[in-house]
Design a protein around this motif. Sequence first.
Motif, PDB file in Angstrom:
ATOM      1  N   MET A 112       0.895  -1.265   0.006  1.00  0.00           N
ATOM      2  CA  MET A 112      -0.250  -0.027   0.077  1.00  0.00           C
ATOM      3  C   MET A 112       0.939   1.290  -0.077  1.00  0.00           C
ATOM      4  SD  MET A 112      -3.095  -0.643  -0.234  1.00  0.00           S
ATOM      5  CE  MET A 112      -3.927   0.923   0.296  1.00  0.00           C
ATOM      6  N   SER A 113       2.027   1.263   0.841  1.00  0.00           N
ATOM      7  CA  SER A 113       2.723   2.212   0.717  1.00  0.00           C
ATOM      8  C   SER A 113       3.436   2.640  -0.742  1.00  0.00           C
ATOM      9  CB  SER A 113       3.996   2.060   1.933  1.00  0.00           C
ATOM     10  OG  SER A 113       3.435   2.233   3.083  1.00  0.00           O
ATOM     11  N   LEU A 114       3.814   1.338  -1.134  1.00  0.00           N
ATOM     12  CA  LEU A 114       4.462   1.526  -2.562  1.00  0.00           C
ATOM     13  C   LEU A 114       3.363   2.249  -3.586  1.00  0.00           C
ATOM     14  CD1 LEU A 114       6.597   1.033  -4.667  1.00  0.00           C
ATOM     15  CD2 LEU A 114       5.627  -1.398  -5.029  1.00  0.00           C
ATOM     16  N   LEU A 115       2.141   1.628  -3.530  1.00  0.00           N
ATOM     17  CA  LEU A 115       1.121   2.322  -4.489  1.00  0.00           C
ATOM     18  C   LEU A 115       1.002   3.725  -4.238  1.00  0.00           C
ATOM     19  CD1 LEU A 115      -1.466  -0.695  -4.617  1.00  0.00           C
ATOM     20  CD2 LEU A 115       0.189  -0.107  -6.363  1.00  0.00           C
ATOM     21  N   VAL A 116       0.865   3.955  -3.015  1.00  0.00           N
ATOM     22  CA  VAL A 116       0.649   5.338  -2.513  1.00  0.00           C
ATOM     23  C   VAL A 116       1.938   6.363  -3.316  1.00  0.00           C
ATOM     24  CG1 VAL A 116       0.367   7.137  -0.598  1.00  0.00           C
ATOM     25  CG2 VAL A 116      -0.956   5.042  -0.672  1.00  0.00           C
ATOM     26  N   ALA A 117       2.886   5.755  -3.053  1.00  0.00           N
ATOM     27  CA  ALA A 117       4.235   6.736  -3.321  1.00  0.00           C
ATOM     28  C   ALA A 117       4.217   6.843  -4.867  1.00  0.00           C
ATOM     29  CB  ALA A 117       5.469   5.781  -3.089  1.00  0.00           C
ATOM     30  N   CYS A 118       3.424   5.803  -5.755  1.00  0.00           N
ATOM     31  CA  CYS A 118       3.462   5.661  -7.221  1.00  0.00           C
ATOM     32  C   CYS A 118       2.171   6.881  -7.800  1.00  0.00           C
ATOM     33  CB  CYS A 118       3.394   4.537  -7.882  1.00  0.00           C
ATOM     34  SG  CYS A 118       4.702   3.165  -7.613  1.00  0.00           S
ATOM     35  N   SER A 119       1.630   7.278  -6.740  1.00  0.00           N
ATOM     36  CA  SER A 119       0.542   8.037  -7.125  1.00  0.00           C
ATOM     37  C   SER A 119       0.875   9.584  -7.034  1.00  0.00           C
ATOM     38  CB  SER A 119      -0.765   7.657  -6.430  1.00  0.00           C
ATOM     39  OG  SER A 119      -1.140   6.381  -6.297  1.00  0.00           O
ATOM     40  N   ARG A 120      -0.120  10.274  -7.702  1.00  0.00           N
ATOM     41  CA  ARG A 120      -0.021  11.834  -7.756  1.00  0.00           C
ATOM     42  C   ARG A 120      -1.545  12.365  -7.431  1.00  0.00           C
ATOM     43  NH1 ARG A 120       4.123  10.057  -7.311  1.00  0.00           N
ATOM     44  NH2 ARG A 120       6.276  10.346  -8.274  1.00  0.00           N
ATOM     45  N   LYS A 121      -1.277  13.563  -7.190  1.00  0.00           N
ATOM     46  CA  LYS A 121      -2.420  14.364  -6.805  1.00  0.00           C
ATOM     47  C   LYS A 121      -3.091  14.927  -8.332  1.00  0.00           C
ATOM     48  CE  LYS A 121      -1.719  15.810  -2.224  1.00  0.00           C
ATOM     49  NZ  LYS A 121      -1.695  17.259  -1.381  1.00  0.00           N
ATOM     50  N   THR A 122      -4.429  14.801  -8.532  1.00  0.00           N
ATOM     51  CA  THR A 122      -4.959  15.474  -9.816  1.00  0.00           C
ATOM     52  C   THR A 122      -4.958  17.012  -9.576  1.00  0.00           C
ATOM     53  OG1 THR A 122      -7.088  15.306  -8.522  1.00  0.00           O
ATOM     54  CG2 THR A 122      -6.492  13.399  -9.991  1.00  0.00           C
ATOM     55  N   SER A 123      -4.972  17.150  -8.455  1.00  0.00           N
ATOM     56  CA  SER A 123      -4.957  18.943  -8.436  1.00  0.00           C
ATOM     57  C   SER A 123      -3.370  19.519  -8.649  1.00  0.00           C
ATOM     58  CB  SER A 123      -5.275  19.426  -7.033  1.00  0.00           C
ATOM     59  OG  SER A 123      -4.585  18.747  -6.125  1.00  0.00           O
ATOM     60  N   ASP A 124      -2.618  18.861  -8.298  1.00  0.00           N
ATOM     61  CA  ASP A 124      -1.020  18.859  -8.640  1.00  0.00           C
ATOM     62  C   ASP A 124      -0.418  17.671  -8.907  1.00  0.00           C
ATOM     63  OD1 ASP A 124       1.468  20.035  -8.588  1.00  0.00           O
ATOM     64  OD2 ASP A 124       1.544  20.469  -6.402  1.00  0.00           O
ATOM     65  N   PRO A 125      -0.036  17.505 -10.343  1.00  0.00           N
ATOM     66  CA  PRO A 125       0.482  16.080 -11.036  1.00  0.00           C
ATOM     67  C   PRO A 125       1.882  15.991 -10.402  1.00  0.00           C
ATOM     68  CG  PRO A 125      -0.701  17.763 -12.773  1.00  0.00           C
ATOM     69  CD  PRO A 125      -0.656  18.511 -11.354  1.00  0.00           C
ATOM     70  N   ASP A 126       2.704  16.940  -9.860  1.00  0.00           N
ATOM     71  CA  ASP A 126       3.894  16.701  -9.561  1.00  0.00           C
ATOM     72  C   ASP A 126       3.933  16.364  -8.105  1.00  0.00           C
ATOM     73  OD1 ASP A 126       5.100  17.065 -12.025  1.00  0.00           O
ATOM     74  OD2 ASP A 126       5.181  19.410 -11.501  1.00  0.00           O
ATOM     75  N   ALA A 127       2.767  16.537  -7.243  1.00  0.00           N
ATOM     76  CA  ALA A 127       2.700  16.214  -5.804  1.00  0.00           C
ATOM     77  C   ALA A 127       2.279  14.925  -5.342  1.00  0.00           C
ATOM     78  CB  ALA A 127       1.872  17.258  -5.171  1.00  0.00           C
TER      79      ALA A 127
ATOM     80  N   ILE B 177      -0.728   3.690   7.385  1.00  0.00           N
ATOM     81  CA  ILE B 177       0.288   3.538   6.178  1.00  0.00           C
ATOM     82  C   ILE B 177       1.227   4.598   6.281  1.00  0.00           C
ATOM     83  CG2 ILE B 177       0.509   3.361   3.588  1.00  0.00           C
ATOM     84  CD1 ILE B 177      -2.637   2.945   3.527  1.00  0.00           C
ATOM     85  N   GLU B 178       2.538   3.589   6.345  1.00  0.00           N
ATOM     86  CA  GLU B 178       3.868   4.633   6.439  1.00  0.00           C
ATOM     87  C   GLU B 178       4.516   5.029   5.083  1.00  0.00           C
ATOM     88  OE1 GLU B 178       5.405   5.156   9.223  1.00  0.00           O
ATOM     89  OE2 GLU B 178       4.251   3.745  10.622  1.00  0.00           O
ATOM     90  N   GLU B 179       4.876   6.148   5.152  1.00  0.00           N
ATOM     91  CA  GLU B 179       5.617   6.687   3.918  1.00  0.00           C
ATOM     92  C   GLU B 179       6.616   5.678   3.484  1.00  0.00           C
ATOM     93  OE1 GLU B 179       4.848   9.237   2.009  1.00  0.00           O
ATOM     94  OE2 GLU B 179       4.075  10.845   3.423  1.00  0.00           O
ATOM     95  N   LEU B 180       6.856   5.392   2.249  1.00  0.00           N
ATOM     96  CA  LEU B 180       7.908   4.359   1.661  1.00  0.00           C
ATOM     97  C   LEU B 180       9.019   4.766   1.935  1.00  0.00           C
ATOM     98  CD1 LEU B 180       7.794   1.889  -0.048  1.00  0.00           C
ATOM     99  CD2 LEU B 180       8.174   2.991  -2.070  1.00  0.00           C
ATOM    100  N   ALA B 181       9.603   6.084   1.627  1.00  0.00           N
ATOM    101  CA  ALA B 181      10.843   6.736   2.117  1.00  0.00           C
ATOM    102  C   ALA B 181      11.156   6.486   3.650  1.00  0.00           C
ATOM    103  CB  ALA B 181      10.995   8.009   1.645  1.00  0.00           C
ATOM    104  N   ASP B 182      10.172   6.453   4.418  1.00  0.00           N
ATOM    105  CA  ASP B 182      10.587   6.321   5.925  1.00  0.00           C
ATOM    106  C   ASP B 182      10.588   4.892   6.117  1.00  0.00           C
ATOM    107  OD1 ASP B 182      10.092   9.022   6.308  1.00  0.00           O
ATOM    108  OD2 ASP B 182       7.959   8.909   6.613  1.00  0.00           O
ATOM    109  N   MET B 183       9.926   3.900   5.317  1.00  0.00           N
ATOM    110  CA  MET B 183      10.050   2.622   5.871  1.00  0.00           C
ATOM    111  C   MET B 183      11.506   2.064   5.130  1.00  0.00           C
ATOM    112  SD  MET B 183       6.334   1.074   4.455  1.00  0.00           S
ATOM    113  CE  MET B 183       6.705  -0.515   5.161  1.00  0.00           C
ATOM    114  N   MET B 184      12.045   2.692   4.069  1.00  0.00           N
ATOM    115  CA  MET B 184      13.259   2.382   3.471  1.00  0.00           C
ATOM    116  C   MET B 184      14.429   2.915   3.924  1.00  0.00           C
ATOM    117  SD  MET B 184      12.193   1.907  -0.569  1.00  0.00           S
ATOM    118  CE  MET B 184      13.671   1.257  -0.876  1.00  0.00           C
ATOM    119  N   ALA B 185      14.339   3.967   4.845  1.00  0.00           N
ATOM    120  CA  ALA B 185      15.420   4.787   5.449  1.00  0.00           C
ATOM    121  C   ALA B 185      16.091   3.805   6.478  1.00  0.00           C
ATOM    122  CB  ALA B 185      14.815   6.049   6.319  1.00  0.00           C
ATOM    123  N   LYS B 186      17.370   3.805   6.639  1.00  0.00           N
ATOM    124  CA  LYS B 186      18.265   3.338   7.560  1.00  0.00           C
ATOM    125  C   LYS B 186      17.986   3.448   8.910  1.00  0.00           C
ATOM    126  CE  LYS B 186      23.194   2.208   8.415  1.00  0.00           C
ATOM    127  NZ  LYS B 186      24.563   2.589   8.090  1.00  0.00           N
TER     128      LYS B 186
END
Length: 353
Positions: A80-95, A227-236
């Motif tokens: 779920m964290s991976l899928l969220v990280a692959c998604s973007r906001k429709t209001s701001d495609p870069d966010a 649901i954790e941020e993917l970057a936080d889950m992968m951080a050392k």
Amino acid sequence: MWIPVTVRVEDHVIVPDLDYGNIENPDQFLEDYTSSVANTPMDMSKPLWEFHLLNIKRSNAESVVLARIHHSIGDGMSLMSLLVACSRKTSDPDALVSATTTASTKPVDYMALTWWLIAGFWFMIRVTFTTLIEFSKLMLTICFVRDTKTPLMGNPEDGIKSWKVIHRVISFDDVKLVKNAMNVKVNDVLLGMTQADGHTKAQKKQILDKIRVRGAVAINLRPATNIEELADMMAKGSKCRWGNFIGTIIFPIWIKSENDPLEYVRRAKATMDRKKISLEAFIFYGIIKFTLKFFGGKALNLHFISYVNKIIINLAVDTTTIPDPHQLCDDMVESLKMIKYAAMERKSRKMEV
């Protein structure tokens, strides 16, 4: 085992060639398509993940992405964290899409440490006592006490023959109305709704009183439920737990006929409050394979997913046992209506007083 392979994107991102103009009922089409995918074994000669892109407009979506990922790739939370990280906001495609808000940590009152110790000691006594009782019930269920034979009970020896996957959308506001009126949790309302039978007739009461039906409820045993941020889950050094950590409790389903629909919610809350105190879910986590050997395959899987102001009811059923899963969805929706109206009536009576 894990081995290096060459990934061909076209083998995993599937865009079916569909005649969208001739699809009369998009919701029914997606239901049939999903069930077809669920009944098709995955190709073990390639990495076990695939995405199906369907440019089909439905009653509550402009298009559909159907993801099928083998459990060896990852557990539910990390996926779920991976899928969220692959998604973007429709209001701001870069966010990036905002992650679930983490619960705030309350400061400890060190001046009342003595009372904390006393309360903690009393809590340990309650946990020990409740665990012994619930574990005894669990072992009786595994070894001796069987559910009543009903049409919902499949034959474990036959296995799952044909999956059917359907869903229904209900209002989260309706669930929260009952939650606030009864001072319970959302899960208590959903379990009460599952137990209540929207079309139970009075003449069935004697039959229902003799039926024993129990379900297995999954419990998240992680310290963090969000649901954790993917970057936080992968951080050392991250404390986010990877892998499956889900326990199961045996939940007695109260299907007896009640004049007051709110009674189903009250019983669900009382049962879950007792189960939460015990360590049944942790114990069951260790012996789940042993238990499933006795219980056999499941004929019915029920999931509730909340999203913004909606709750999606997902049903995965064995059609040889449950030929009409839509009726189950209709009954649960009707049950929620009954419970909602009863809660509103109760609230109005309080206001009059």
